[in-house]
Design an enzyme around this catalytic site. Structure first.
Site, PDB file in Angstrom:
ATOM      1  N   ASP A 120      42.042 105.487  -8.815  1.00  0.00           N
ATOM      2  CA  ASP A 120      41.233 106.467  -8.954  1.00  0.00           C
ATOM      3  C   ASP A 120      42.051 107.834  -9.178  1.00  0.00           C
ATOM      4  O   ASP A 120      41.446 108.900  -9.694  1.00  0.00           O
ATOM      5  CB  ASP A 120      40.462 106.737  -7.719  1.00  0.00           C
ATOM      6  CG  ASP A 120      39.308 105.926  -7.448  1.00  0.00           C
ATOM      7  OD1 ASP A 120      38.933 105.074  -8.470  1.00  0.00           O
ATOM      8  OD2 ASP A 120      39.007 105.618  -6.277  1.00  0.00           O
ATOM      9  N   LYS A 162      36.546 108.796   1.058  1.00  0.00           N
ATOM     10  CA  LYS A 162      35.150 108.293   0.477  1.00  0.00           C
ATOM     11  C   LYS A 162      34.841 106.894   0.983  1.00  0.00           C
ATOM     12  O   LYS A 162      33.957 106.348   1.452  1.00  0.00           O
ATOM     13  CB  LYS A 162      34.958 108.637  -0.962  1.00  0.00           C
ATOM     14  CG  LYS A 162      33.549 108.102  -1.432  1.00  0.00           C
ATOM     15  CD  LYS A 162      33.268 108.779  -2.818  1.00  0.00           C
ATOM     16  CE  LYS A 162      34.118 108.496  -4.070  1.00  0.00           C
ATOM     17  NZ  LYS A 162      33.677 106.978  -4.620  1.00  0.00           N
ATOM     18  N   ARG A 194      37.163 105.450 -18.107  1.00  0.00           N
ATOM     19  CA  ARG A 194      38.203 106.455 -17.611  1.00  0.00           C
ATOM     20  C   ARG A 194      39.190 106.579 -18.801  1.00  0.00           C
ATOM     21  O   ARG A 194      39.998 107.573 -18.779  1.00  0.00           O
ATOM     22  CB  ARG A 194      38.486 106.401 -16.252  1.00  0.00           C
ATOM     23  CG  ARG A 194      37.577 107.107 -15.352  1.00  0.00           C
ATOM     24  CD  ARG A 194      38.147 106.923 -14.158  1.00  0.00           C
ATOM     25  NE  ARG A 194      36.994 107.759 -13.148  1.00  0.00           N
ATOM     26  CZ  ARG A 194      37.006 107.440 -11.954  1.00  0.00           C
ATOM     27  NH1 ARG A 194      37.909 106.496 -11.162  1.00  0.00           N
ATOM     28  NH2 ARG A 194      35.840 107.887 -11.132  1.00  0.00           N
TER      29      ARG A 194
HETATM   30  C1  S3P Z   1      36.841 101.653  -3.579  1.00  0.00           C
HETATM   31  C2  S3P Z   1      37.897 100.707  -4.441  1.00  0.00           C
HETATM   32  C3  S3P Z   1      38.159 101.141  -5.695  1.00  0.00           C
HETATM   33  C4  S3P Z   1      38.119 102.425  -6.022  1.00  0.00           C
HETATM   34  C5  S3P Z   1      36.569 103.002  -5.296  1.00  0.00           C
HETATM   35  C6  S3P Z   1      36.572 102.937  -3.980  1.00  0.00           C
HETATM   36  C7  S3P Z   1      36.496 101.056  -2.188  1.00  0.00           C
HETATM   37  O1  S3P Z   1      37.296 100.213  -6.638  1.00  0.00           O
HETATM   38  O2  S3P Z   1      37.971 102.670  -7.417  1.00  0.00           O
HETATM   39  O3  S3P Z   1      36.649 104.233  -5.952  1.00  0.00           O
HETATM   40  O4  S3P Z   1      36.139 102.065  -1.288  1.00  0.00           O
HETATM   41  O5  S3P Z   1      36.607  99.984  -1.979  1.00  0.00           O
HETATM   42  P1  S3P Z   1      37.856  98.721  -6.919  1.00  0.00           P
HETATM   43  O6  S3P Z   1      38.041  97.911  -5.515  1.00  0.00           O
HETATM   44  O7  S3P Z   1      36.800  98.067  -7.503  1.00  0.00           O
HETATM   45  O8  S3P Z   1      38.892  98.877  -7.737  1.00  0.00           O
END
Ligand code: S3P
Length: 461
Positions: free
Chosen positions: A343, A43, A374
């Site tokens: 996550d 993602k 969460r």
């Molecule tokens: C992500 C960073 C994470 C993660 C999110 C995706 C990203 O968040 O929880 O699902 O793609 O940069 P944080 O960087 O705010 O922890």
């Protein structure tokens, strides 16, 4: 983008828009899981592929893109900012980009649905351009803190014209006319903050620097370098990084291959570990060191996970993982590991419920500001299913009995895909079925989750 804050855009798969209808489901005791599966594209890299495509002049092709709702929102936003984004076939996309400095002002609200990453990274992109945009999302996104992004962007010359209470969505920003390069120390380790600042810094003269005390995922840095930006990353302190980007690069489109998402792979992996007799193989899982804290932790718990072939695909290390049912034991998970598995805590808590002894996960404060709170949602789900646990400050302690968890509860998912998937995984191995109140948000990140798990032998109703 034509639709307003309350509409939901359309999925390439059409039928699975989250929020379009509440879909409860339950998972029940399953026979041994077996077979081979491939989970969807990562993602984080999928969002960034579309953003990089928007910011490079010319044609960027992407294969293996995650066609989940969150990423489709980013595609829609890229279109609204001037890119042409075409779906060529399953996972195959083409982006005709505008280049840094030339984005168009979007005509309507940019509705990011449930997507924290898409909205926050795009705030950075917009912030570097002298355009005005309104950013909004669903009820979950509207609860999430955006001050962490707006604070550094303000320093870079972005004006926040309006925002809901507490710097939340819906919010309207006017990007910087003359973007100011800054050195920014992030208040929490967050790839979203780092990436927003770097994307904004693309249109600043001079060097933009982000310093983080603990290294977060590095996809933005790697992908910017791949597209020709001058960017360097140095170690900073015991666990941190200092990333410096030279502004106003000429980004050159490059083909992108999106590797399989380790955060999605986590679900079949934990399912195979807890359902007796299971043996599965999950193909081509991205093994970026900043993303595999869960695998490290599961191995410490005694998990039988074997890497079958480590190789490089699309600039990232990947491996096929063979996973067998295992007698897990409780472990201590240090706070500094959190960024590399942020996550994955909900599904780790499920694994811990089947382990013998106590698993203590330290430093989970960031879990409180994800798609749901969460930490609380996991604790409530464990409580509903008879699993002994405790929240102490920002730590979660789960006491497993080394046998099947009781199950039998109904879990409130709070518009959170990972809560829904984690507790469905729990149900596959529990004494009694586990219900979740809504599976529709699974479409944000893993639209094929239930069919894929069913093919492995999982029982859902
Ligand atoms: C992500 C960073 C994470 C993660 C999110 C995706 C990203 O968040 O929880 O699902 O793609 O940069 P944080 O960087 O705010 O922890």
């Amino acid at each position: 983008m034509a639709h307003g804050p309350s509409s939901h855009g359309s999925s390439v798969h059409g039928s699975s828009a989250p929020g379009a209808g509440i879909r409860p489901m339950q998972a029940g005791k399953s026979p041994a899981l077996s077979g081979t599966c491939t989970v969807p594209g990562d993602k984080s890299i999928s969002h960034r592929s579309l953003i990089l495509g928007l910011l490079a002049v010319g044609e960027t092709t992407v294969s293996g893109l995650l066609e989940g709702e969150d990423v489709m929102r980013t595609a829609a936003a890229a279109r609204a900012l001037g890119a042409t984004v075409d779906h060529l076939g399953p996972g195959a996309w083409r982006v005709l980009g505008m280049g840094v400095g030339t984005l168009l002002e979007p005509k309507g609200v940019l509705d990011f649905g449930n997507a924290g990453t898409g909205s926050r990274l795009m705030m950075g992109v917009i912030g570097g351009h002298p355009i005005t945009a309104t950013i909004d999302g669903d009820a979950s996104l509207r609860k999430r803190p955006m001050g962490r992004i707006l604070d550094p962007l303000r320093k870079m010359g972005v004006e926040v014209i309006s925002a809901a209470d507490g710097n939340r969505c819906p919010l309207t920003i006017r990007g910087a006319h003359d973007c100011i390069p800054i050195e920014y120390v992030t208040p929490v380790p967050s790839a979203q903050i780092k990436s927003a600042v770097l994307f904004c810094g693309l249109n600043a003269p001079g060097e933009t620097t982000v310093i983080e005390a603990e290294a977060s995922r590095d996809h933005t840095e790697k992908m910017l370098a791949y597209f020709g930006a001058e960017i360097r990353s140095e170690n900073h302190g015991a666990h941190g990084r200092k990333v410096t980007l030279k502004g106003r690069p000429e980004l050159t489109p490059r083909p992108i291959v999106v590797p399989a998402d380790p955060s999605s792979a986590a679900f079949p992996i934990v399912a195979a570990l807890i359902v007796p007799g299971s043996e599965i193989t999950v193909r081509s899982v991205m093994m970026n060191p900043l993303r595999i804290g869960l695998i490290t932790t599961l191995l410490e718990m005694g998990a039988d996970i074997t890497e079958l072939e480590r190789r490089i695909e699309g600039g990232e290390e990947v491996a096929d993982l063979r996973v067998r049912h295992s007698a897990l034991k409780g472990v201590f998970v240090p706070a500094e590991r959190a960024p590399s598995m942020i996550d994955e805590y909900p599904v780790l808590a499920v694994a811990a419920a089947f382990a013998s002894g106590e698993t203590r996960m330290n430093g989970l404060q960031e879990l409180r500001v994800k798609e749901s709170d969460r930490l609380q949602a996991v604790a409530d789900g464990l409580a509903a299913n008879g699993v002994q646990h405790e929240i102490v400050g920002d730590d979660l302690i789960v006491s497993g009995k080394g046998v099947r968890a009781p199950g039998g509860g109904l879990v409130a998912t709070h518009m959170d895909h990972r809560i829904a998937m984690s507790f469905l995984v729990m149900g596959l191995a529990s004494e009694k079925p586990v219900g979740v109140d809504d599976t529709s948000f699974i479409a944000t990140s893993f639209p094929d989750f239930v069919p894929l798990m069913t093919r492995l032998g999982g029982v859902f109703s």
